[in-house]
Scaffold this motif. Structure first.
Motif, PDB file in Angstrom:
ATOM      1  N   TYR A 244       0.885  -1.180   0.000  1.00  0.00           N
ATOM      2  CA  TYR A 244       0.000   0.000   0.000  1.00  0.00           C
ATOM      3  C   TYR A 244       0.913   1.217   0.000  1.00  0.00           C
ATOM      4  O   TYR A 244       2.046   1.116   0.497  1.00  0.00           O
TER       5      TYR A 244
ATOM      6  N   LYS B  39      -0.031  -4.517  17.010  1.00  0.00           N
ATOM      7  CA  LYS B  39      -0.686  -3.271  17.411  1.00  0.00           C
ATOM      8  C   LYS B  39      -1.463  -2.663  16.239  1.00  0.00           C
ATOM      9  O   LYS B  39      -1.400  -3.184  15.113  1.00  0.00           O
TER      10      LYS B  39
ATOM     11  N   GLY C 225      -2.562  -0.992  13.073  1.00  0.00           N
ATOM     12  CA  GLY C 225      -1.818  -0.676  11.857  1.00  0.00           C
ATOM     13  C   GLY C 225      -0.678  -1.633  11.551  1.00  0.00           C
ATOM     14  O   GLY C 225       0.072  -1.420  10.596  1.00  0.00           O
TER      15      GLY C 225
ATOM     16  N   GLU D 283     -10.965  -9.673  14.272  1.00  0.00           N
ATOM     17  CA  GLU D 283     -11.442  -9.105  15.536  1.00  0.00           C
ATOM     18  C   GLU D 283     -12.876  -9.508  15.884  1.00  0.00           C
ATOM     19  O   GLU D 283     -13.734  -8.647  16.093  1.00  0.00           O
TER      20      GLU D 283
HETATM   21  N1  LIG Z   1      -7.001   0.193   1.376  1.00  0.00           N
HETATM   22  C1  LIG Z   1      -5.887   0.684   1.893  1.00  0.00           C
HETATM   23  N2  LIG Z   1      -5.146   1.582   1.218  1.00  0.00           N
HETATM   24  C2  LIG Z   1      -3.999   2.079   1.718  1.00  0.00           C
HETATM   25  N3  LIG Z   1      -3.493   1.729   2.935  1.00  0.00           N
HETATM   26  C3  LIG Z   1      -4.184   0.833   3.650  1.00  0.00           C
HETATM   27  C4  LIG Z   1      -5.411   0.258   3.175  1.00  0.00           C
HETATM   28  N4  LIG Z   1      -5.861  -0.599   4.115  1.00  0.00           N
HETATM   29  C5  LIG Z   1      -4.964  -0.557   5.126  1.00  0.00           C
HETATM   30  N5  LIG Z   1      -3.968   0.293   4.842  1.00  0.00           N
HETATM   31  C6  LIG Z   1      -2.811   0.584   5.696  1.00  0.00           C
HETATM   32  O1  LIG Z   1      -2.147  -0.625   5.985  1.00  0.00           O
HETATM   33  C7  LIG Z   1      -1.633  -0.582   7.308  1.00  0.00           C
HETATM   34  C8  LIG Z   1      -2.078  -1.842   8.032  1.00  0.00           C
HETATM   35  O2  LIG Z   1      -3.480  -1.764   8.261  1.00  0.00           O
HETATM   36  P1  LIG Z   1      -4.302  -2.975   8.855  1.00  0.00           P
HETATM   37  O3  LIG Z   1      -5.729  -2.573   8.823  1.00  0.00           O
HETATM   38  O4  LIG Z   1      -3.906  -4.214   8.180  1.00  0.00           O
HETATM   39  O5  LIG Z   1      -3.746  -3.017  10.349  1.00  0.00           O
HETATM   40  P2  LIG Z   1      -4.305  -3.816  11.599  1.00  0.00           P
HETATM   41  O6  LIG Z   1      -3.136  -4.506  12.209  1.00  0.00           O
HETATM   42  O7  LIG Z   1      -5.449  -4.665  11.208  1.00  0.00           O
HETATM   43  O8  LIG Z   1      -4.754  -2.608  12.511  1.00  0.00           O
HETATM   44  P3  LIG Z   1      -5.962  -2.457  13.570  1.00  0.00           P
HETATM   45  O9  LIG Z   1      -5.538  -3.235  14.770  1.00  0.00           O
HETATM   46  O10 LIG Z   1      -5.965  -0.994  13.857  1.00  0.00           O
HETATM   47  O11 LIG Z   1      -7.207  -2.952  12.929  1.00  0.00           O
HETATM   48  C9  LIG Z   1      -2.104   0.706   7.929  1.00  0.00           C
HETATM   49  O12 LIG Z   1      -1.058   1.634   7.880  1.00  0.00           O
HETATM   50  C10 LIG Z   1      -3.230   1.139   7.046  1.00  0.00           C
HETATM   51  O13 LIG Z   1      -3.336   2.540   6.993  1.00  0.00           O
END
Ligand SMILES: Nc1ncnc2c1ncn2[C@@H]1O[C@H](COP(=O)(O)OP(=O)(O)OP(=O)(O)O)[C@@H](O)[C@H]1O
Length: 252
Positions: A14, A37, A39, A155
């Protein structure tokens, strides 16, 4: 018996975030927790596995099949829950279920009705009118009602009160009891994993820091223990210390 899920060298790019070379596997009869954590890349990992976002590279073998080559067939055998997706917000639950039911060859209406009762869900309500916890429960009821072999849940316990969480964790434990099915779920609630997970995969900054059975996992973070720790470190302590935010309260 072969692993129900094998993820190998998954990469997703991304702007500003990279999921790098993610590999791990889930054994039949096991519950695996995906931690990390905000992101860190947990949802991106699950979405890439399921081709909900297209990974740049990597392979996913699900129930012995290449998932990307047999997506339709594989999806019959997996139960999926993704929070935060308000699909069909205006539709009543009964209408969403009617569409879902048609998709699954093995749909079990009796089991679904049991979950509706157990979760106190009213099918005549619009999806958007449900509380966050009720939305998760409804999505779980759908995921749990078509005799899936593998459950991929993003989750699934977030937003649930302690009683409901306990109920869901019991359901997970019951699912894997026959040794043939598995649950992979992401969570921030590490105490849920202390209670029910067999294996843990820890994602940090888009990479797998460690993926192992719980005992091996906990053991591999022994170096984080200090003289003041009397027992083994909890998953929460491991995360806090790994992420460098374990505040010494006695020093405040
Ligand atoms: N569609 C997208 N386009 C661009 N960046 C994205 C997209 N989806 C997620 N990201 C980025 O990818 C990174 C990982 O996000 P992700 O949702 O996988 O994290 P997570 O571990 O599930 O977090 P959380 O615990 O907050 O749900 C983040 O920096 C997020 O901003």
């Amino acid at each position: 018996m072969n692993d129900l899920l094998q993820v190998e060298h998954l990469n997703k790019l991304y702007p500003g975030f990279t999921l790098k070379d993610v590999s791990f596997s889930v054994k039949p009869g096991h519950i695996m927790g995906l931690i990390g954590k905000n992101g860190a890349g947990k949802s991106t990992t699950l979405k890439s596995i399921l081709n909900m976002v297209r990974p740049e590279s990597g392979t996913v073998t699900m129930l012995g099949k290449d998932f990307y080559g047999h997506e339709k067939k594989c999806k019959q055998d997996i139960g999926i829950v993704f929070g935060g997706i308000d699909f069909y917000p205006l539709k009543k639950l009964s209408a969403i279920t009617a569409v879902t039911r048609r998709f699954y060859k093995d749909w079990d209406q009796e089991r679904y009705n049991d979950y509706l009762r157990q979760f106190s869900l009213d099918e005549s309500k619009q999806f958007r009118s449900l509380s966050n916890g009720m939305k998760v429960k409804y999505l779980l009821a759908l995921a749990l009602s078509h005799h899936a072999t593998l459950y991929l849940l993003d989750e699934p316990t977030s937003g649930l009160d302690p009683v409901s969480r306990d109920e869901i964790l019991h359901i997970f434990t019951r699912i894997v009891k026959d040794g043939k099915r598995s649950v992979l779920f992401s969570t921030h609630i590490t105490s849920d994993l202390d209670r029910c997970a067999d294996d843990i995969t820890y994602i940090k900054n888009g990479t797998v820091l460690k993926s192992a059975d719980k005992e091996t996992f906990l053991h591999s973070f022994e170096h984080l223990r200090t003289d003041r720790d009397t027992g083994p470190l909890s998953l929460e302590k491991i995360m806090l210390r790994t992420e460098g935010s374990d505040i010494d309260e006695t020093a405040l």
